[in-house]
Design a protein around this motif. Sequence first.
Motif, PDB file in Angstrom:
ATOM      1  N   ALA A   1      -1.646   3.745  -6.055  1.00  0.00           N
ATOM      2  CA  ALA A   1      -0.978   3.484  -4.773  1.00  0.00           C
ATOM      3  C   ALA A   1      -0.206   2.168  -4.847  1.00  0.00           C
ATOM      4  N   ARG A   2      -0.826   1.173  -5.494  1.00  0.00           N
ATOM      5  CA  ARG A   2      -0.147  -0.140  -5.608  1.00  0.00           C
ATOM      6  C   ARG A   2       1.134   0.013  -6.418  1.00  0.00           C
ATOM      7  N   GLN A   3       1.075   0.829  -7.476  1.00  0.00           N
ATOM      8  CA  GLN A   3       2.282   1.040  -8.302  1.00  0.00           C
ATOM      9  C   GLN A   3       3.402   1.676  -7.469  1.00  0.00           C
ATOM     10  N   THR A   4       3.036   2.659  -6.655  1.00  0.00           N
ATOM     11  CA  THR A   4       4.031   3.299  -5.776  1.00  0.00           C
ATOM     12  C   THR A   4       4.638   2.252  -4.841  1.00  0.00           C
ATOM     13  N   VAL A   5       3.760   1.461  -4.249  1.00  0.00           N
ATOM     14  CA  VAL A   5       4.210   0.457  -3.276  1.00  0.00           C
ATOM     15  C   VAL A   5       5.138  -0.556  -3.950  1.00  0.00           C
ATOM     16  N   GLU A   6       4.746  -0.998  -5.147  1.00  0.00           N
ATOM     17  CA  GLU A   6       5.571  -2.002  -5.837  1.00  0.00           C
ATOM     18  C   GLU A   6       6.942  -1.434  -6.204  1.00  0.00           C
ATOM     19  N   GLU A   7       6.959  -0.190  -6.691  1.00  0.00           N
ATOM     20  CA  GLU A   7       8.243   0.442  -7.065  1.00  0.00           C
ATOM     21  C   GLU A   7       9.159   0.551  -5.849  1.00  0.00           C
ATOM     22  N   ILE A   8       8.587   0.987  -4.734  1.00  0.00           N
ATOM     23  CA  ILE A   8       9.407   1.203  -3.533  1.00  0.00           C
ATOM     24  C   ILE A   8       9.862  -0.137  -2.952  1.00  0.00           C
ATOM     25  N   ALA A   9       8.942  -1.089  -2.927  1.00  0.00           N
ATOM     26  CA  ALA A   9       9.300  -2.405  -2.371  1.00  0.00           C
ATOM     27  C   ALA A   9      10.401  -3.041  -3.216  1.00  0.00           C
ATOM     28  N   ALA A  10      10.316  -2.853  -4.554  1.00  0.00           N
ATOM     29  CA  ALA A  10      11.339  -3.432  -5.442  1.00  0.00           C
ATOM     30  C   ALA A  10      12.709  -2.813  -5.170  1.00  0.00           C
ATOM     31  N   ALA A  11      12.708  -1.562  -4.700  1.00  0.00           N
ATOM     32  CA  ALA A  11      13.985  -0.893  -4.381  1.00  0.00           C
ATOM     33  C   ALA A  11      14.415  -1.171  -2.936  1.00  0.00           C
ATOM     34  N   GLY A  12      13.655  -2.016  -2.249  1.00  0.00           N
ATOM     35  CA  GLY A  12      14.050  -2.415  -0.887  1.00  0.00           C
ATOM     36  C   GLY A  12      13.463  -1.550   0.214  1.00  0.00           C
ATOM     37  N   GLY A  13      12.527  -0.655  -0.132  1.00  0.00           N
ATOM     38  CA  GLY A  13      11.934   0.225   0.880  1.00  0.00           C
ATOM     39  C   GLY A  13      10.790  -0.452   1.613  1.00  0.00           C
ATOM     40  N   GLU A  14      10.491   0.060   2.794  1.00  0.00           N
ATOM     41  CA  GLU A  14       9.388  -0.491   3.588  1.00  0.00           C
ATOM     42  C   GLU A  14       8.181   0.429   3.440  1.00  0.00           C
ATOM     43  N   VAL A  15       7.096  -0.111   2.899  1.00  0.00           N
ATOM     44  CA  VAL A  15       5.983   0.746   2.497  1.00  0.00           C
ATOM     45  C   VAL A  15       4.683  -0.037   2.583  1.00  0.00           C
ATOM     46  N   ILE A  16       3.593   0.647   2.969  1.00  0.00           N
ATOM     47  CA  ILE A  16       2.307  -0.030   2.904  1.00  0.00           C
ATOM     48  C   ILE A  16       1.253   0.866   2.255  1.00  0.00           C
ATOM     49  N   GLU A  17       0.273   0.188   1.660  1.00  0.00           N
ATOM     50  CA  GLU A  17      -0.780   0.893   0.921  1.00  0.00           C
ATOM     51  C   GLU A  17      -1.985   1.098   1.824  1.00  0.00           C
ATOM     52  N   LEU A  18      -2.507   2.318   1.831  1.00  0.00           N
ATOM     53  CA  LEU A  18      -3.684   2.626   2.648  1.00  0.00           C
ATOM     54  C   LEU A  18      -4.686   3.326   1.735  1.00  0.00           C
ATOM     55  N   THR A  19      -5.704   2.620   1.297  1.00  0.00           N
ATOM     56  CA  THR A  19      -6.668   3.264   0.410  1.00  0.00           C
ATOM     57  C   THR A  19      -7.660   4.061   1.253  1.00  0.00           C
ATOM     58  N   ALA A  20      -7.740   5.349   0.992  1.00  0.00           N
ATOM     59  CA  ALA A  20      -8.692   6.185   1.719  1.00  0.00           C
ATOM     60  C   ALA A  20      -8.975   7.439   0.913  1.00  0.00           C
TER      61      ALA A  20
END
Length: 253
Positions: A43-62
């Motif tokens: 999930a962190r990898q997804t968040v980092e990739e998207i944030a690096a591309a300028g997207g707004e994203v948050i990680e929710l571990t569940a």
Amino acid sequence: MSLLAGKRALISGAASGIGRATARICTREGARVGVLDRDPAGARQTVEEIAAAGGEVIELTADLRDEAQVAGAVAQLREMWGGLDTVIGCAGVQLAGRDDRADRLSLEAWQETIDINLTGMFLLCKHGIGALLKAGAGGSVVLVCSPTGQYGCAPGYDAYSASKAGVYGLVRVLAADYAGEAIRVNGVIPGYTDSPMTAWVTPAEHEALLQTIPLRRAGRPEEVGEVIAFLASDRAAYTTGGVWAADGGMTAV
Ligand SMILES: NC(=O)c1ccc[n+]([C@@H]2O[C@H](COP(=O)([O-])OP(=O)(O)OC[C@H]3O[C@@H](n4cnc5c(N)ncnc54)[C@H](O)[C@@H]3O)[C@@H](O)[C@H]2O)c1
């Protein structure tokens, strides 16, 4: 105007494969995305990739099997964003090596598969749709199905096939349940898609699978994610209760 401009999306299974690709596409199309997964590193990898591309994203571990965790993740998004517009269910498991035909299938493997693929999808919908209702502005839900839920095309994957058949049922009844509140519910059918879920496929099995696909290749997670994003968007305003294939023609033949 972007497909999902201003939308707030919750996506399960977004730490990998189709869910991750869908999260990338939804943020590219202007949505804010909550990445719900039981795998914090992915999930962190997804968040980092998207944030690096300028997207707004948050990680929710569940873990989708834990109702309190699912409810907590949805509550966190509502608190942060004031509501939710779309719920996308991509998480799932296929227990290669443990799933089997019925006479050899352990109750544990059956139960684990049903708990994640069907009950987990229900819990995501229960709390996710609850948030859509509270926002009071309609919304959309997209659930990932599988050809195995429609046809006996994966002999020896009895738990997986039965769990996915249940997701078809969920799509149809939820579409009927919530149409009056302007919440659309659709399913997407990936075919044989190149993701970590299909890593167990041997070269010989890969060749045999290609023979069942008119386009003669595996799909890419992005090719499924594009269809999911469209169905989640207002441009699909007259679709509900349908299951839409992104499978290279697999379920047409
Ligand atoms: N890959 C294919 O060929 C294919 C074909 C048809 C359908 N599908 C379906 O597409 C969906 C996505 O599959 P994929 O190929 O991206 O697989 P994947 O294994 O790459 O991703 C599945 C994700 O679901 C998450 N997940 C599993 N159990 C969870 C739980 N209990 N709680 C929270 N998260 C959980 C995993 O951590 C992972 O990030 C699945 O529902 C799958 O059944 C895949």
